[in-house]
Design a protein around this motif. Structure first.
Motif, PDB file in Angstrom:
ATOM      1  N   MET A   7       0.942  -1.017   0.239  1.00 34.83           N
ATOM      2  CA  MET A   7      -0.170   0.028  -0.009  1.00 34.83           C
ATOM      3  C   MET A   7       0.918   1.544   0.019  1.00 34.83           C
ATOM      4  N   THR A   8       0.212   2.264  -0.534  1.00 35.23           N
ATOM      5  CA  THR A   8       1.158   3.557  -0.733  1.00 35.23           C
ATOM      6  C   THR A   8       0.788   4.519   0.630  1.00 35.23           C
ATOM      7  N   GLU A   9       1.813   4.887   1.026  1.00 30.19           N
ATOM      8  CA  GLU A   9       1.515   5.894   2.249  1.00 30.19           C
ATOM      9  C   GLU A   9       0.969   6.934   1.850  1.00 30.19           C
ATOM     10  N   ILE A  10      -0.192   7.040   2.402  1.00 28.56           N
ATOM     11  CA  ILE A  10      -1.251   8.477   2.241  1.00 28.56           C
ATOM     12  C   ILE A  10      -0.601   9.562   3.091  1.00 28.56           C
ATOM     13  N   VAL A  11      -0.237  10.747   2.643  1.00 30.67           N
ATOM     14  CA  VAL A  11      -0.083  12.038   3.575  1.00 30.67           C
ATOM     15  C   VAL A  11      -1.502  12.640   3.670  1.00 30.67           C
ATOM     16  N   LEU A  12      -1.933  12.733   5.096  1.00 33.94           N
ATOM     17  CA  LEU A  12      -3.096  13.302   5.408  1.00 33.94           C
ATOM     18  C   LEU A  12      -3.110  14.752   5.848  1.00 33.94           C
ATOM     19  N   LEU A  13      -1.763  15.490   6.087  1.00 37.00           N
ATOM     20  CA  LEU A  13      -1.690  16.636   6.237  1.00 37.00           C
ATOM     21  C   LEU A  13      -1.267  17.513   5.348  1.00 37.00           C
ATOM     22  N   SER A  14      -1.898  18.590   4.865  1.00 43.56           N
ATOM     23  CA  SER A  14      -1.637  19.382   4.033  1.00 43.56           C
ATOM     24  C   SER A  14      -1.729  20.805   4.417  1.00 43.56           C
ATOM     25  N   THR A  15      -0.930  21.860   3.802  1.00 46.01           N
ATOM     26  CA  THR A  15      -1.048  23.242   4.348  1.00 46.01           C
ATOM     27  C   THR A  15      -1.633  23.739   2.862  1.00 46.01           C
ATOM     28  N   ILE A  16      -2.869  24.610   3.707  1.00 47.00           N
ATOM     29  CA  ILE A  16      -3.445  25.269   2.498  1.00 47.00           C
ATOM     30  C   ILE A  16      -3.051  26.875   2.702  1.00 47.00           C
ATOM     31  N   THR A  17      -2.606  27.322   1.506  1.00 42.93           N
ATOM     32  CA  THR A  17      -2.792  28.747   1.379  1.00 42.93           C
ATOM     33  C   THR A  17      -3.661  29.452   0.831  1.00 42.93           C
ATOM     34  N   CYS A  18      -4.233  30.508   1.556  1.00 44.33           N
ATOM     35  CA  CYS A  18      -5.530  31.221   0.846  1.00 44.33           C
ATOM     36  C   CYS A  18      -4.968  31.960  -0.442  1.00 44.33           C
ATOM     37  N   PRO A  19      -5.797  31.877  -1.461  1.00 44.71           N
ATOM     38  CA  PRO A  19      -5.309  32.705  -2.399  1.00 44.71           C
ATOM     39  C   PRO A  19      -5.830  34.165  -2.533  1.00 44.71           C
ATOM     40  N   VAL A  20      -6.394  34.219  -1.361  1.00 44.59           N
ATOM     41  CA  VAL A  20      -6.812  35.696  -1.400  1.00 44.59           C
ATOM     42  C   VAL A  20      -6.002  36.639  -0.320  1.00 44.59           C
ATOM     43  N   CYS A  21      -5.678  36.263   0.857  1.00 43.25           N
ATOM     44  CA  CYS A  21      -4.930  36.815   1.681  1.00 43.25           C
ATOM     45  C   CYS A  21      -3.534  36.254   1.864  1.00 43.25           C
ATOM     46  N   GLY A  22      -3.307  34.946   1.319  1.00 43.09           N
ATOM     47  CA  GLY A  22      -2.035  34.482   1.700  1.00 43.09           C
ATOM     48  C   GLY A  22      -1.862  33.815   2.987  1.00 43.09           C
ATOM     49  N   HIS A  23      -2.825  33.720   3.735  1.00 36.05           N
ATOM     50  CA  HIS A  23      -2.796  32.933   5.075  1.00 36.05           C
ATOM     51  C   HIS A  23      -2.753  31.538   4.895  1.00 36.05           C
ATOM     52  N   MET A  24      -1.673  30.789   5.645  1.00 36.03           N
ATOM     53  CA  MET A  24      -1.535  29.267   5.558  1.00 36.03           C
ATOM     54  C   MET A  24      -1.910  28.428   6.766  1.00 36.03           C
ATOM     55  N   LYS A  25      -2.613  27.570   6.533  1.00 34.74           N
ATOM     56  CA  LYS A  25      -3.062  26.681   7.591  1.00 34.74           C
ATOM     57  C   LYS A  25      -3.083  25.204   7.247  1.00 34.74           C
ATOM     58  N   GLU A  26      -2.475  24.584   8.444  1.00 36.13           N
ATOM     59  CA  GLU A  26      -2.348  22.910   8.201  1.00 36.13           C
ATOM     60  C   GLU A  26      -3.536  22.395   8.469  1.00 36.13           C
ATOM     61  N   GLU A  27      -3.999  21.574   7.617  1.00 33.47           N
ATOM     62  CA  GLU A  27      -5.375  20.966   7.692  1.00 33.47           C
ATOM     63  C   GLU A  27      -5.014  19.534   7.534  1.00 33.47           C
ATOM     64  N   VAL A  28      -6.111  18.694   8.224  1.00 34.10           N
ATOM     65  CA  VAL A  28      -6.130  17.363   8.189  1.00 34.10           C
ATOM     66  C   VAL A  28      -6.996  16.828   7.011  1.00 34.10           C
ATOM     67  N   MET A  29      -6.681  16.128   6.063  1.00 35.62           N
ATOM     68  CA  MET A  29      -7.576  15.776   5.150  1.00 35.62           C
ATOM     69  C   MET A  29      -8.410  14.434   5.157  1.00 35.62           C
ATOM     70  N   GLN A  30      -9.799  14.292   4.888  1.00 34.56           N
ATOM     71  CA  GLN A  30     -10.399  13.152   5.025  1.00 34.56           C
ATOM     72  C   GLN A  30     -10.128  12.257   3.930  1.00 34.56           C
ATOM     73  N   THR A  31     -10.192  10.754   4.285  1.00 39.00           N
ATOM     74  CA  THR A  31      -9.716   9.940   3.060  1.00 39.00           C
ATOM     75  C   THR A  31     -11.038   9.510   2.283  1.00 39.00           C
ATOM     76  N   ASP A  32     -12.092   9.958   3.089  1.00 37.59           N
ATOM     77  CA  ASP A  32     -13.292   9.356   2.088  1.00 37.59           C
ATOM     78  C   ASP A  32     -13.971  10.391   1.515  1.00 37.59           C
ATOM     79  N   ALA A  33     -13.678  11.888   1.660  1.00 37.27           N
ATOM     80  CA  ALA A  33     -14.399  12.712   1.034  1.00 37.27           C
ATOM     81  C   ALA A  33     -13.349  13.988   0.672  1.00 37.27           C
ATOM     82  N   CYS A  34     -13.947  14.638  -0.648  1.00 37.68           N
ATOM     83  CA  CYS A  34     -13.218  15.711  -0.954  1.00 37.68           C
ATOM     84  C   CYS A  34     -13.498  16.802  -0.473  1.00 37.68           C
TER      85      CYS A  34
END
Ligand SMILES: [Zn+2]
Length: 70
Positions: A1-28
């Motif tokens: 099995m491939t190792e899935i990374v669940l942590l992603s840092t989102i950068t807001c395209p409006v203000c540039g704010h960055m926040k680390e978020e945990v992704m769900q594996t079963d929903a986008c």
């Protein structure tokens, strides 16, 4: 099995704010509320979720090579 990374840092395209978020594996996550400027962020055309467009890591289905929502 491939190792899935669940942590992603989102950068807001409006203000540039960055926040680390945990992704769900079963929903986008299509909508994302920026906690800094409160913009509702949507994916770019052709991307399935906000993590694919604005995150440092693409969503789990893409990492597995599965087309999730198209
Ligand atoms: Zn923002």
């Amino acid at each position: 099995m491939t190792e899935i990374v669940l942590l992603s840092t989102i950068t807001c395209p409006v203000c540039g704010h960055m926040k680390e978020e945990v992704m769900q594996t079963d929903a986008c996550q299509y909508f994302y509320d920026c906690e800094s400027c409160h913009s509702v962020i949507k994916p770019k055309t052709g991307d399935c979720c906000v993590f694919c467009s604005y995150g440092t890591v693409k969503c789990p289905p893409i990492q597995q090579g599965i087309s999730c929502c198209s």
